[in-house]
Motif scaffolding. Structure first.
Motif, PDB file in Angstrom:
ATOM      1  N   GLY A  62      35.300  38.683  39.054  1.00 49.45           N
ATOM      2  CA  GLY A  62      34.752  39.081  40.344  1.00 49.45           C
ATOM      3  C   GLY A  62      35.399  40.324  40.904  1.00 49.45           C
ATOM      4  O   GLY A  62      35.066  40.768  42.006  1.00 49.45           O
ATOM      5  N   GLU A  63      36.318  40.915  40.151  1.00 48.56           N
ATOM      6  CA  GLU A  63      37.019  42.110  40.602  1.00 48.56           C
ATOM      7  C   GLU A  63      37.013  43.160  39.502  1.00 48.56           C
ATOM      8  O   GLU A  63      36.922  42.837  38.312  1.00 48.56           O
ATOM      9  N   VAL A  64      37.134  44.423  39.896  1.00 45.63           N
ATOM     10  CA  VAL A  64      37.224  45.507  38.927  1.00 45.63           C
ATOM     11  C   VAL A  64      37.836  46.727  39.604  1.00 45.63           C
ATOM     12  O   VAL A  64      37.647  46.955  40.795  1.00 45.63           O
ATOM     13  N   ASP A  65      38.584  47.471  38.830  1.00 44.01           N
ATOM     14  CA  ASP A  65      39.126  48.755  39.289  1.00 44.01           C
ATOM     15  C   ASP A  65      39.022  49.706  38.105  1.00 44.01           C
ATOM     16  O   ASP A  65      39.944  49.848  37.309  1.00 44.01           O
ATOM     17  N   LEU A  95      29.941  48.258  30.081  1.00 41.38           N
ATOM     18  CA  LEU A  95      30.419  46.964  29.607  1.00 41.38           C
ATOM     19  C   LEU A  95      31.869  46.701  30.025  1.00 41.38           C
ATOM     20  O   LEU A  95      32.234  45.570  30.359  1.00 41.38           O
ATOM     21  N   THR A  96      32.687  47.740  30.002  1.00 45.85           N
ATOM     22  CA  THR A  96      34.091  47.577  30.390  1.00 45.85           C
ATOM     23  C   THR A  96      34.201  47.073  31.825  1.00 45.85           C
ATOM     24  O   THR A  96      34.937  46.119  32.118  1.00 45.85           O
ATOM     25  N   ALA A  97      33.436  47.708  32.717  1.00 44.90           N
ATOM     26  CA  ALA A  97      33.472  47.298  34.124  1.00 44.90           C
ATOM     27  C   ALA A  97      32.779  45.957  34.326  1.00 44.90           C
ATOM     28  O   ALA A  97      33.287  45.071  35.035  1.00 44.90           O
ATOM     29  N   LEU A  98      31.630  45.779  33.704  1.00 46.05           N
ATOM     30  CA  LEU A  98      30.844  44.560  33.913  1.00 46.05           C
ATOM     31  C   LEU A  98      31.577  43.334  33.394  1.00 46.05           C
ATOM     32  O   LEU A  98      31.537  42.263  34.028  1.00 46.05           O
ATOM     33  N   ARG A  99      32.255  43.460  32.273  1.00 49.90           N
ATOM     34  CA  ARG A  99      32.977  42.306  31.720  1.00 49.90           C
ATOM     35  C   ARG A  99      34.056  41.823  32.688  1.00 49.90           C
ATOM     36  O   ARG A  99      34.242  40.626  32.894  1.00 49.90           O
ATOM     37  N   GLN A 100      34.784  42.757  33.284  1.00 53.53           N
ATOM     38  CA  GLN A 100      35.790  42.359  34.263  1.00 53.53           C
ATOM     39  C   GLN A 100      35.153  41.644  35.448  1.00 53.53           C
ATOM     40  O   GLN A 100      35.676  40.639  35.941  1.00 53.53           O
ATOM     41  N   LEU A 101      34.023  42.139  35.874  1.00 53.64           N
ATOM     42  CA  LEU A 101      33.362  41.575  37.051  1.00 53.64           C
ATOM     43  C   LEU A 101      32.857  40.161  36.811  1.00 53.64           C
ATOM     44  O   LEU A 101      33.037  39.272  37.654  1.00 53.64           O
ATOM     45  N   VAL A 102      32.196  39.918  35.664  1.00 53.67           N
ATOM     46  CA  VAL A 102      31.644  38.579  35.442  1.00 53.67           C
ATOM     47  C   VAL A 102      32.739  37.556  35.159  1.00 53.67           C
ATOM     48  O   VAL A 102      32.536  36.355  35.361  1.00 53.67           O
TER      49      VAL A 102
END
Length: 306
Positions: free
Chosen positions: A131-134, A121-128
């Protein structure tokens, strides 16, 4: 979008055209929310895109994609593509899944499921949202070297979790937009589920989450004949500890006890009980338990409530 229905995609003879036709029936009944599960048959997000393009005004939800066997980068691309395709009417449901599926079907050890959900969820929330994540966690890594552009993927896809246990509810309250409890009766919602997830969201400084309660139910004139079949259909969930626990918290002993079977008034009163217990939305499934005619009538009753 306070009342919705489940489209049963497990039938061995359901064609894509049949699914679209039933979705049109749901919309014509006054409903604006249609959900379907992720099985090893139809791919739920793809089906959402197909139906959403064909049926304007209908919100499509998938409940739920297990986080084991998937990666947030790919799930985000898929979800944002659906969102762009159907004009912002997609709702993505996620789940921990079960040991049976994770290990038996995918060959992936069912280890630290709540920790995996948290990182997913931490990664997916940033992505939606961007559009980016680190992100580099203990269980997964998700990084984008370039912005992942999907024009039209607005608003950000709502993330909902099929969470019912205390740990999963706390993670969902902090990181998701809502939850998708199934076979959790009004008592379990009011006394356990809603307070836990709402408290977690408040502690994280987030608004109260959506509580989308999934309820098996059907309008029928022959409840005595239909109820045994639903009991048999729902017996599978008695074998899964998380469901057995929430059924017990609901004051029942068998998942089938939570099936709403009866006339129009019976179903309407059940929907109100769930709403009074804290459900922001009620989604009714098993509506075809007494044939196509009962499904159509059930959808009409729910459309009137919506």
């Amino acid at each position: 979008m306070t009342v919705g229905v489940i489209l049963n995609t497990t039938s061995s003879d359901l064609l894509i055209d049949d699914a679209v036709r039933q979705a049109r029936q749901a919309r014509a009944s006054g409903l604006t929310s249609l959900w379907f599960g992720q099985t090893l048959g139809y791919d739920a997000p793809t089906l959402a895109a197909v139906i959403g393009r064909a049926v304007p005004g209908l919100h499509l939800g998938t409940s739920a994609l297990p986080v084991f066997g998937r990666h947030p980068l790919l799930v985000a691309s898929q979800a944002r593509t659906v969102q762009a395709a159907i004009g912002g009417r997609y709702h993505l449901g996620l789940a921990l899944g079960t040991k049976l599926i994770s290990e038996g079907a995918f060959g992936i050890p069912f280890e630290r499921p709540v920790g995996r959900l948290r990182e997913f969820l931490t990664a997916l929330r940033q992505l939606v949202h961007t559009g980016e994540v680190d992100f580099e966690g203990e269980l997964l890594t998700a990084k984008t070297s370039l912005p992942a552009s999907v024009p039209g993927a607005e608003p950000p896809v709502p993330l909902l979790v099929a969470a019912m246990g205390p740990q999963a509810l706390r993670v969902s309250g902090r990181l998701a937009d809502g939850i998708l409890p199934y076979l959790a009766g009004p008592r379990a919602l009011e006394e356990h589920i809603v307070p836990e997830v709402t408290r977690a969201a408040a502690e994280a400084g987030r608004p109260a989450p959506r509580v989308v309660a999934f309820v098996p139910g059907v309008v029928t004139g022959d409840a005595d004949a239909v109820r045994p079949a639903l009991y048999e259909q729902l017996s599978f969930y008695a074998q899964i500890p998380s469901y057995a626990r929430v059924v017990e918290l609901s004051g029942h002993h068998h998942p089938g006890d939570l099936a709403v079977v009866g006339d129009e008034k019976t179903l309407a009163e059940a929907v109100r009980r769930y709403r009074d217990a804290g459900a922001t939305e009620v989604v009714v499934g098993a509506t075809e338990a007494d044939g196509d005619n009962s499904r159509v009538r059930t959808w009409e009753v729910l459309g009137e409530l919506a």
